[in-house]
Enzyme design. Structure first.
Site, PDB file in Angstrom:
ATOM      1  N   SER A 164       6.882   1.193   8.081  1.00 30.60           N
ATOM      2  CA  SER A 164       6.826   2.261   9.084  1.00 30.60           C
ATOM      3  C   SER A 164       5.680   2.121  10.074  1.00 30.60           C
ATOM      4  CB  SER A 164       6.792   3.598   8.356  1.00 30.60           C
ATOM      5  OG  SER A 164       7.961   3.678   7.577  1.00 30.60           O
ATOM      6  N   ARG A 179       1.466  -3.531  16.423  1.00 31.37           N
ATOM      7  CA  ARG A 179       0.108  -3.039  16.138  1.00 31.37           C
ATOM      8  C   ARG A 179       0.186  -2.107  14.940  1.00 31.37           C
ATOM      9  NH1 ARG A 179       1.682   0.690  20.384  1.00 31.37           N
ATOM     10  NH2 ARG A 179       1.485  -0.989  21.876  1.00 31.37           N
ATOM     11  N   ASP A 218      10.883   4.075   8.764  1.00 31.12           N
ATOM     12  CA  ASP A 218      11.225   5.306   8.051  1.00 31.12           C
ATOM     13  C   ASP A 218      12.081   6.264   8.888  1.00 31.12           C
ATOM     14  OD1 ASP A 218       9.120   5.918   9.749  1.00 31.12           O
ATOM     15  OD2 ASP A 218       7.871   6.900   8.240  1.00 31.12           O
TER      16      ASP A 218
END
Ligand code: GLC
Length: 500
Positions: A164, A179, A218
């Site tokens: 996630s 990132r 997610d």
């Protein structure tokens, strides 16, 4: 001036200062209009090619290669692994094919050193994930991983990996980290394929039979799990969908995804788009990574506390600025910063003469959990006694009744801003996809997950209130149904693994 007069004067000054801070946290209908229009603009921009994904400040709008939504008839036993903000979970999911499922799972809290130590490498993190996977399999699937007689190869176990964080996804089972967000800061993972990193470490653990066949987020998992458990009539494999619904997370972080027409996703190469269209696929789930909405701060309401938190206390300054105003990880931190500032201005906690004397926990970034705010939010006890206990217990911070009254005002302003801002992407996606007009009496179902939307008192009703104030208006708001969709990262990853 007597001591009592002095005390009253400070209490009055504190109250005035708090009212002024609360005002800065207000989001009115005009702001909701402005933000919704800008969100739509940013979605469109994000669907077009982006030059440098790691430095781009726009909305990432990541194609997920999920091209259909499940209808609840899917069947199978699959593994799922889920790296979220605070925990790592390994699950074995049985999809029963009748909208129901069962699940065995093992949850581990991510060790602090993996989150805090600057020298942690990708191998340390993914090695840890692989070791936890091995522990799970030994407990729940010992036969599947036991050596086979005569050295025969073990049967392959399909695993869907919910990761996630923003990933530049290149296919259903590969993608490189753009990132880190939330707590992690492991520089050497950036740019690498997270499926490969995990698979390599599984092999190191002797788990060659485990195949990481799907990578998902997610929010996408929540969307798929919502489709599976509700009565949608389309099929994941047919690529047809009836209504683009939204999947969203309001927890440690915040994010959302929705179904977009493939012809509009111009950042996919022409070849990729044509191939998908030829296969009869018309839509693809886009992971918006809306935590990164308005990183340039052109329209988001911003207080000096937001700037300080972003710049001083997060590993990704300048990024995920929407998330830093909305998600559970930041609500407590905003309050902590306000309290420390009020103290520095001599308006609160006068028993501590300097900042260094404040309780250590109040001085520690991210020590104030949003769960504490959720207790304060609804405290109606005499003298706000619950708040007193909660602050004593969590921060070792003694407070006076008048201080607590002001703290409660702050808590409510911070959570209200969070819920109002949360309405923006929902209104924007609903408008952009035109979902409310696509069907007779068009209604839209939104699968939600995360601790804030599930447990924070009043969050959902504040969000709904903001939807009614937004360009959707009260008529639109009535047609938007927020549904809790649990276990998205497990069931959703399993569904992805099934079709991989
Ligand atoms: C952060 C991550 C995003 C995730 C969200 C909710 O915003 O970047 O990928 O979906 O948190 O967990």
């Amino acid at each position: 001036m007597s001591f009592e007069d002095l005390h009253k004067a400070t209490a009055h000054q504190l109250s005035a200062a708090v009212d002024s801070i609360c005002k800065d946290f207000e989001v009115d209908a005009a702001k909701l209009d402005e933000l919704t229009a800008y969100f739509i603009e940013q979605m469109e921009k994000g669907l077009a090619p982006i030059q440098d994904k790691q430095t781009d400040k726009g909305l990432p709008m990541i194609p997920t290669f999920v091209t259909g939504s499940p209808n609840g008839t899917e069947q199978g036993v699959l593994l799922a692994a889920d790296l979220g903000g605070t925990n790592f979970r390994v699950c074995s999911v049985t999809l029963n094919g009748d909208h129901t499922y069962s699940m065995e799972q093992m949850k581990s809290k991510i060790p602090d050193e993996l989150l805090e130590d600057e020298n942690v490498t990708s191998d340390d993190l993914f090695g840890y994930l692989a070791r936890r996977t091995a522990v799970f399999l030994k407990k729940y699937h010992p036969d599947a991983i036991a050596p086979k007689a005569g050295g025969a190869a073990a049967e392959s176990l399909k695993l869907g990996f919910t990761f996630s964080y923003p990933v530049d996804q290149t296919s259903l089972n590969s993608g490189s980290l753009i990132r880190w967000t939330k707590g992690f800061n492991i520089p050497d993972t950036v740019g690498k394929d997270v499926v490969q990193l995990y698979q390599d470490q599984l092999t190191e653990q002797g788990l060659d039979m485990v195949n990481v066949v799907a990578l998902t987020n997610d929010t996408v998992g929540t969307f798929l799990s919502h489709c599976y458990t509700s009565n949608n009539t389309d099929s994941l494999t047919s690529g047809e969908i009836s209504e683009p619904t939204i999947g969203c997370i309001f927890g440690t972080g915040t994010n959302g995804c929705y179904m977009e027409e493939i012809s509009k996703i111009t950042k996919l190469s022409d070849d990729a788009r044509e191939k998908l269209l030829k296969e009869g696929k018309t839509h693809m789930v886009i992971n918006t990574e809306w935590g990164s909405f308005d990183n340039e701060l052109k329209h988001l309401p911003t207080t000096k506390y937001d700037i300080d938190i972003d710049q001083k206390y997060t590993p990704n300054p300048g990024f995920h600025l929407f998330e830093k105003r909305v998600s559970g990880m930041f609500l407590g931190e905003v309050l902590r910063n306000v309290l420390v500032d009020l103290h520095a201005r001599g308006l609160i906690f006068a028993q501590y003469r300097t900042q260094a004397q404040l309780p250590h926990r109040l001085q520690t970034p991210f020590e104030l959990d949003s769960e504490v705010l959720s207790h304060i939010e609804i405290d109606d006890s005499t003298g706000l006694r619950e708040t007193e206990l909660s602050l004593l217990q969590s921060l070792r911070l003694p407070t006076s009744p008048s201080e607590r009254k002001e703290i409660q005002k702050l808590v409510r302003a911070i959570s209200r801003r969070s819920a109002y801002l949360a309405a923006v992407p929902i209104a924007a996606i609903t408008i952009k996809t035109g979902v409310l007009n696509k069907r007779y009496h068009g209604e839209v179902e939104i699968g939600c997950d995360g601790s804030v939307v599930e447990y924070y008192p009043g969050f959902r009703s504040m969000l709904r209130h903001a939807l009614a104030l937004s360009p959707l208006g009260s008529e639109g708001e009535r047609k938007v149904h927020l549904r809790l969709a649990k276990d998205g990262s497990g069931v959703g990853a399993a569904l992805c693994a099934l079709v991989a």
